[in-house]
Design a protein around this motif. Structure first.
Motif, PDB file in Angstrom:
ATOM      1  N   GLY A  31       0.782  -1.220   0.000  1.00 32.01           N
ATOM      2  CA  GLY A  31       0.000   0.000   0.000  1.00 32.01           C
ATOM      3  C   GLY A  31       0.815   1.272   0.000  1.00 32.01           C
ATOM      4  N   ASP A  34       0.637   3.272  -3.298  1.00 33.45           N
ATOM      5  CA  ASP A  34      -0.643   3.953  -3.511  1.00 33.45           C
ATOM      6  C   ASP A  34      -0.784   5.199  -2.644  1.00 33.45           C
ATOM      7  N   SER A  35       0.027   5.295  -1.600  1.00 33.04           N
ATOM      8  CA  SER A  35      -0.062   6.436  -0.682  1.00 33.04           C
ATOM      9  C   SER A  35       0.810   7.614  -1.118  1.00 33.04           C
TER      10      SER A  35
END
Length: 277
Positions: A31, A34-35
């Motif tokens: 993740g 995506d951050s």
């Protein structure tokens, strides 16, 4: 994140020297990409690129801790309360350190080259989870390793290994940090300086890197635990792209080995030499 750091070495320890590599981690949790509001390569700029490969090639029997989690996820060389209120919902808002104000707190918020790193703020629970998963276990293990070395040898010496980009406008290639004499006796620093001088590398003491939270927390010369930070210019051991091992890698490995040997010799034989003088 599992396996935030790896520890090597025998119990009881074979050497009074403990080797720590806190900023070379290349493991990024799911993740993270995506951050980001910047290219993923911006995070790798925070890494002490491949200095762990130098440590692993140089170490003999020394207890060695190598962080696996990336510095962009959490910085082990910052105190737990060095939290950035511009990123972290659980951070305090007053009395911020210079590092936090610049965006390089416990969780880095920005870099000079890339600017702001993250799309959204972090919850207090998220940062606490990172502290519990990575920060506290590493420092607990490091404290235990130093205590074990002191228990066996009467003294322990921490070599905290880092790398730095070339210092613009300076010939300095190695920076030794002892928090201006607060984290280690001068006899240990003198041995490191002598090893670097023998390698014919320009060096500096405490400028521009004097050592951070790791030395502040673990260095206690009055209690027989000495802590020194070693910053190595990445161009000495990386290739021209500053990405993979370069032709100077072996030379830097040899230097670190010489420093480890010098520190161990000083820890074991140094007091006898001083008494004889």
């Amino acid at each position: 994140m599992d396996a935030c750091f790896i520890s090597y070495g025998d119990v009881p320890p074979a050497s009074p020297v403990v080797l720590s590599v806190p900023h070379a981690g290349r493991c990024y949790p799911e993740g993270v990409r995506d951050s980001l509001r910047v290219p993923f390569a911006a995070l790798t700029m925070l890494e002490d690129r491949l200095v762990d490969s130098v440590a692993m090639a140089a170490r003999g029997g020394e207890t060695t801790l190598i962080q696996q989690a990336a510095r962009a996820w959490i910085d082990l060389n910052r105190a737990e309360d060095d939290r950035d209120p511009m990123l972290d919902d659980g951070a305090r808002t007053g009395h911020l350190s210079a590092k936090v104000r610049s965006g390089l707190g416990l969780v880095p918020r920005r870099t000079t080259a890339a600017g702001e790193l993250w799309r959204k703020r972090l919850s207090a629970d998220d940062v606490i989870a990172r502290i519990n998963a990575a920060h506290r276990p590493y420092h607990a293990a490091l404290a235990a390793a130093l205590e074990a070395a002191r228990a066996r040898f009467g003294v322990a010496v921490l070599l905290d290994l880092h790398s730095m980009p070339p210092i613009r406008g300076s010939r300095t290639r190695i920076v030794i940090g002892d928090r201006f004499g607060r984290s280690a006796d001068s006899r240990f620093v003198n041995r490191v300086e002598a090893a670097v001088a023998a390698a014919h590398l320009p060096q500096a003491l405490n400028v521009p890197y004097a050592g951070g939270y790791i030395l502040e927390r673990h260095g206690a010369p009055e209690q027989g635990i000495h802590a020194i930070q070693l910053e190595i210019d990445r161009s000495l051991y990386l290739d021209s792209r500053m990405d993979g091992a370069g032709p100077g890698h072996g030379r830097v490995v040899h230097l670190v080995r010489e420093i480890l040997d010098a520190l161990a010799d000083e820890a074991i034989a140094g007091p006898e030499r001083l008494a004889a003088e």
